[in-house]
Design a protein around this motif. Structure first.
Motif, PDB file in Angstrom:
ATOM      1  N   SER A 128       1.011  -1.333  -0.082  1.00 39.25           N
ATOM      2  CA  SER A 128       0.111  -0.181  -0.059  1.00 39.25           C
ATOM      3  C   SER A 128       0.913   1.321   0.020  1.00 39.25           C
ATOM      4  N   GLY A 129       0.130   2.333  -0.382  1.00 39.92           N
ATOM      5  CA  GLY A 129       0.996   3.751  -0.455  1.00 39.92           C
ATOM      6  C   GLY A 129       1.862   3.736  -1.742  1.00 39.92           C
ATOM      7  N   GLY A 130       2.963   4.444  -1.478  1.00 39.61           N
ATOM      8  CA  GLY A 130       4.064   4.615  -2.506  1.00 39.61           C
ATOM      9  C   GLY A 130       4.856   3.053  -2.650  1.00 39.61           C
ATOM     10  N   ASP A 131       5.139   2.830  -3.823  1.00 40.20           N
ATOM     11  CA  ASP A 131       5.783   1.560  -3.811  1.00 40.20           C
ATOM     12  C   ASP A 131       7.328   2.002  -3.418  1.00 40.20           C
TER      13      ASP A 131
ATOM     14  N   ALA B 127      -2.183   1.147  -4.167  1.00 42.63           N
ATOM     15  CA  ALA B 127      -3.096   2.377  -4.555  1.00 42.63           C
ATOM     16  C   ALA B 127      -3.136   3.423  -3.470  1.00 42.63           C
ATOM     17  N   ARG B 128      -3.574   4.456  -3.631  1.00 45.29           N
ATOM     18  CA  ARG B 128      -4.058   5.346  -2.589  1.00 45.29           C
ATOM     19  C   ARG B 128      -5.414   4.993  -2.384  1.00 45.29           C
ATOM     20  N   ALA B 129      -6.094   4.798  -1.380  1.00 40.75           N
ATOM     21  CA  ALA B 129      -7.474   4.411  -1.225  1.00 40.75           C
ATOM     22  C   ALA B 129      -8.159   5.225  -0.101  1.00 40.75           C
ATOM     23  N   PRO B 130      -8.422   6.439  -0.372  1.00 40.91           N
ATOM     24  CA  PRO B 130      -9.013   7.585   0.562  1.00 40.91           C
ATOM     25  C   PRO B 130     -10.082   6.899   1.322  1.00 40.91           C
TER      26      PRO B 130
ATOM     27  N   GLY C 149       3.908  -1.608   3.584  1.00 41.08           N
ATOM     28  CA  GLY C 149       3.836  -0.075   3.426  1.00 41.08           C
ATOM     29  C   GLY C 149       4.190   0.899   4.295  1.00 41.08           C
ATOM     30  N   GLY C 150       4.269   2.325   4.228  1.00 36.30           N
ATOM     31  CA  GLY C 150       4.639   3.443   5.057  1.00 36.30           C
ATOM     32  C   GLY C 150       3.713   3.922   6.152  1.00 36.30           C
ATOM     33  N   ASN C 151       3.900   5.046   6.334  1.00 35.22           N
ATOM     34  CA  ASN C 151       3.069   5.665   7.603  1.00 35.22           C
ATOM     35  C   ASN C 151       1.814   5.781   7.302  1.00 35.22           C
ATOM     36  N   GLY C 152       1.349   6.066   6.281  1.00 40.98           N
ATOM     37  CA  GLY C 152      -0.238   5.930   6.045  1.00 40.98           C
ATOM     38  C   GLY C 152      -0.810   4.566   5.868  1.00 40.98           C
ATOM     39  N   SER C 153       0.027   3.697   5.316  1.00 43.83           N
ATOM     40  CA  SER C 153      -0.344   2.318   5.352  1.00 43.83           C
ATOM     41  C   SER C 153      -0.544   1.788   6.781  1.00 43.83           C
ATOM     42  N   GLN C 154       0.359   2.189   7.556  1.00 47.57           N
ATOM     43  CA  GLN C 154       0.584   1.592   8.858  1.00 47.57           C
ATOM     44  C   GLN C 154      -0.722   2.068   9.527  1.00 47.57           C
ATOM     45  N   THR C 155      -1.213   3.544   9.395  1.00 41.81           N
ATOM     46  CA  THR C 155      -2.337   3.995   9.845  1.00 41.81           C
ATOM     47  C   THR C 155      -3.640   3.246   9.414  1.00 41.81           C
ATOM     48  N   GLY C 156      -3.639   2.725   8.279  1.00 44.15           N
ATOM     49  CA  GLY C 156      -4.703   1.919   7.811  1.00 44.15           C
ATOM     50  C   GLY C 156      -4.623   0.665   8.278  1.00 44.15           C
ATOM     51  N   ALA C 157      -3.625  -0.072   8.455  1.00 44.59           N
ATOM     52  CA  ALA C 157      -3.417  -1.248   9.019  1.00 44.59           C
ATOM     53  C   ALA C 157      -3.883  -1.294  10.249  1.00 44.59           C
TER      54      ALA C 157
ATOM     55  N   SER D   8       7.940  -0.174   4.995  1.00 43.47           N
ATOM     56  CA  SER D   8       8.283  -0.320   3.710  1.00 43.47           C
ATOM     57  C   SER D   8       7.936   1.192   3.349  1.00 43.47           C
ATOM     58  N   THR D   9       8.878   1.896   3.078  1.00 49.28           N
ATOM     59  CA  THR D   9       8.756   3.079   2.444  1.00 49.28           C
ATOM     60  C   THR D   9      10.113   3.902   2.250  1.00 49.28           C
ATOM     61  N   ILE D  10      10.388   4.451   1.141  1.00 52.84           N
ATOM     62  CA  ILE D  10      11.655   5.128   0.917  1.00 52.84           C
ATOM     63  C   ILE D  10      11.832   6.354   1.749  1.00 52.84           C
ATOM     64  N   ASP D  11      10.772   7.033   2.298  1.00 51.92           N
ATOM     65  CA  ASP D  11      10.788   8.147   3.157  1.00 51.92           C
ATOM     66  C   ASP D  11      11.755   7.910   4.458  1.00 51.92           C
ATOM     67  N   ASN D  12      11.795   6.531   5.129  1.00 55.16           N
ATOM     68  CA  ASN D  12      12.266   6.348   6.174  1.00 55.16           C
ATOM     69  C   ASN D  12      12.013   7.316   7.377  1.00 55.16           C
TER      70      ASN D  12
ATOM     71  N   GLY E 145      11.270  11.890  -0.440  1.00 59.13           N
ATOM     72  CA  GLY E 145      11.003  11.833   1.055  1.00 59.13           C
ATOM     73  C   GLY E 145      10.070  12.503   1.908  1.00 59.13           C
ATOM     74  N   ARG E 146       8.998  13.237   1.208  1.00 55.76           N
ATOM     75  CA  ARG E 146       7.881  13.753   1.792  1.00 55.76           C
ATOM     76  C   ARG E 146       8.432  14.873   2.516  1.00 55.76           C
ATOM     77  N   ASP E 147       8.043  14.749   3.840  1.00 60.22           N
ATOM     78  CA  ASP E 147       8.185  15.852   4.816  1.00 60.22           C
ATOM     79  C   ASP E 147       9.612  15.439   5.583  1.00 60.22           C
TER      80      ASP E 147
HETATM   81  P1  ATP Z   1       4.482   6.378   1.272  1.00 62.85           P
HETATM   82  O1  ATP Z   1       5.046   7.237   2.503  1.00 62.85           O
HETATM   83  O2  ATP Z   1       5.908   5.403   1.250  1.00 62.85           O
HETATM   84  O3  ATP Z   1       4.242   7.066   0.053  1.00 62.85           O
HETATM   85  P2  ATP Z   1       2.367   5.555   2.692  1.00 62.85           P
HETATM   86  O4  ATP Z   1       1.929   4.245   3.351  1.00 62.85           O
HETATM   87  O5  ATP Z   1       2.678   6.622   3.676  1.00 62.85           O
HETATM   88  O6  ATP Z   1       3.599   5.475   1.658  1.00 62.85           O
HETATM   89  P3  ATP Z   1      -0.245   6.790   1.984  1.00 62.85           P
HETATM   90  O7  ATP Z   1      -1.004   7.354   0.690  1.00 62.85           O
HETATM   91  O8  ATP Z   1      -0.068   7.924   3.050  1.00 62.85           O
HETATM   92  O9  ATP Z   1       1.252   6.244   1.733  1.00 62.85           O
HETATM   93  O10 ATP Z   1      -1.283   5.607   2.662  1.00 62.85           O
HETATM   94  C1  ATP Z   1      -1.760   4.603   1.920  1.00 62.85           C
HETATM   95  C2  ATP Z   1      -2.945   4.318   2.162  1.00 62.85           C
HETATM   96  O11 ATP Z   1      -3.128   3.974   3.509  1.00 62.85           O
HETATM   97  C3  ATP Z   1      -4.191   5.551   1.700  1.00 62.85           C
HETATM   98  O12 ATP Z   1      -4.358   5.553   0.483  1.00 62.85           O
HETATM   99  C4  ATP Z   1      -5.373   4.854   2.821  1.00 62.85           C
HETATM  100  O13 ATP Z   1      -5.902   3.637   2.107  1.00 62.85           O
HETATM  101  C5  ATP Z   1      -4.711   4.422   4.037  1.00 62.85           C
HETATM  102  N1  ATP Z   1      -4.455   5.105   5.013  1.00 62.85           N
HETATM  103  C6  ATP Z   1      -3.952   6.141   5.101  1.00 62.85           C
HETATM  104  N2  ATP Z   1      -3.939   6.908   6.437  1.00 62.85           N
HETATM  105  C7  ATP Z   1      -5.302   6.113   6.866  1.00 62.85           C
HETATM  106  C8  ATP Z   1      -6.020   6.428   7.926  1.00 62.85           C
HETATM  107  N3  ATP Z   1      -5.957   7.274   8.925  1.00 62.85           N
HETATM  108  N4  ATP Z   1      -7.074   5.596   8.106  1.00 62.85           N
HETATM  109  C9  ATP Z   1      -7.279   4.694   7.200  1.00 62.85           C
HETATM  110  N5  ATP Z   1      -6.390   4.173   6.333  1.00 62.85           N
HETATM  111  C10 ATP Z   1      -5.298   5.138   5.983  1.00 62.85           C
END
Ligand code: ATP
Length: 323
Positions: A9-12, A71-74, A101-109, A124-128, A170-172
């Motif tokens: 999930s998120g950025g590959d 994918a990004r899945a809002p 996946g990275g930060n957002g993906s782990q929030t989803g997890a 897993s994210t290139i941003d570390n 590296g985003r922010d």
């Molecule tokens: P990278 O930083 O490496 O690009 P990432 O995992 O941080 O990767 P994001 O686009 O931030 O990438 O998040 C990926 C997906 O995780 C989102 O499209 C969404 O489906 C899910 N996600 C992010 N934030 C939340 C949240 N607060 N609650 C539920 N799902 C979330």
């Protein structure tokens, strides 16, 4: 445990395939079935899953990207979206999910785990920028790609009296920029964590020439306020006063596309297998990462909504070594 699902999930990030392979083979060794979810959380909500066997993940350890897609899945941020995912997991008899996946993906997890689904994350994210892992899958390869470009630009920079700027991802988080600056021998580094001004950067580069350097190269993090476009515009507007040109290169997604190097293949193999081990121990709601050099777990509760702070010693080192 009989059947697990794995998704990216998120950025590959280079090394995601090695992680998918490790999850699949380690699970199979325990006699579990594995379903690969296509397209991250979007695919999970749509029930797009296919069986993965040991042979299906052959020949992918050396490939960048992710064979499962991402994918990004809002919509997954909404309770309704997550309920659809819970429904699909039930319909496919899935006992647990591994989220790579990275930060957002782990929030989803974490959010999925709160819906009652056993979930384990893989860092897993290139941003570390992820807490719970010293370094994440993909960083090392992204750094190598940045260095390859920096090395080449330095050659041409030495042949002309022209400064070069390389903007890295590296985003922010300034990690990738600062380590690329150190390892690439940059004259200046600009990161979001340390405020600077376009004039200050110009002065640092001019100073490099005054110290007798043949080139002046600045590595900039995409998330810095003084990013490529700000600095490029400033140098253009004040060319006469500054006294030299700035050529701007934005590496962008090129950094994600490399073949994973040895470090990322090994890290992804260890963390992927570590995720299966964690599930076998009955752990859930955790991130599997490299913790002080060992495979370890950290509760998602402790890491989501936060980012790993940059070690500013690295920034100071980049400055010292630029002399
Ligand atoms: P990278 O930083 O490496 O690009 P990432 O995992 O941080 O990767 P994001 O686009 O931030 O990438 O998040 C990926 C997906 O995780 C989102 O499209 C969404 O489906 C899910 N996600 C992010 N934030 C939340 C949240 N607060 N609650 C539920 N799902 C979330």
């Amino acid at each position: 445990m009989k059947r697990i699902a794995v998704l990216t999930s998120g950025g590959d990030a280079p090394g995601m395939n090695a992680a998918i392979r490790a999850v699949t083979r380690a699970a199979q060794e325990r006699g579990w079935d594995v379903l690969g979810v296509e397209g991250g959380f979007a695919g999970l909500m749509a029930g797009r899953m296919r069986a993965l066997g040991a042979r299906d993940v052959g020949g992918i350890i050396e490939r960048g990207g992710t064979i499962l897609g991402t994918a990004r899945a809002p919509e997954f941020k909404t309770p309704e979206g997550r309920q659809r995912a819970v429904h699909e997991l039930g319909a496919h008899d899935v006992d647990a999910v591994v989220v790579i996946g990275g930060n957002g993906s782990q929030t989803g997890a974490h959010a999925l785990w709160k819906e009652g689904v056993p979930v384990v994350g893989v860092a897993s994210t290139i941003d570390n920028d992820l807490l719970g892992s010293d370094i994440t899958i993909g960083v090392d390869t992204a750094l190598d790609v940045a260095l390859e470009n920096i090395d080449r630009l330095k050659v041409t920079a030495s042949s002309h009296q022209r400064a070069f700027l390389v903007e890295v991802m590296g985003r922010d988080c300034g990690y990738l920029a600062v380590v690329a600056g150190i390892a690439g021998g940059a004259e200046a580094v600009v990161i979001p964590e340390v405020e600077t001004s376009p004039d200050r950067v110009a002065e640092e580069l001019a100073d490099a020439y005054r110290r007798g350097k043949a080139h002046a190269l600045v590595v900039v993090a995409e998330g810095a306020s003084c990013n490529a476009s700000t600095l490029g515009a400033h140098f253009k507007a004040h060319k006469e006063r500054i006294g030299f040109d700035l050529r701007v290169t934005i590496l962008g997604h090129v950094q994600r596309g490399g073949h994973p190097g040895a470090f990322d293949r090994l890290l992804a193999s260890r963390l992927g297998a570590g995720a299966v081990d964690a599930l076998a121990r009955g752990e859930q709601g955790v991130l599997v990462g490299l913790v002080r050099g060992q495979v370890g777990t950290t509760p998602h509760d402790e890491i989501v909504g936060r980012t790993k702070p940059l070690d500013l010693e690295l920034f100071r080192l980049a400055q010292v070594l630029a002399s």
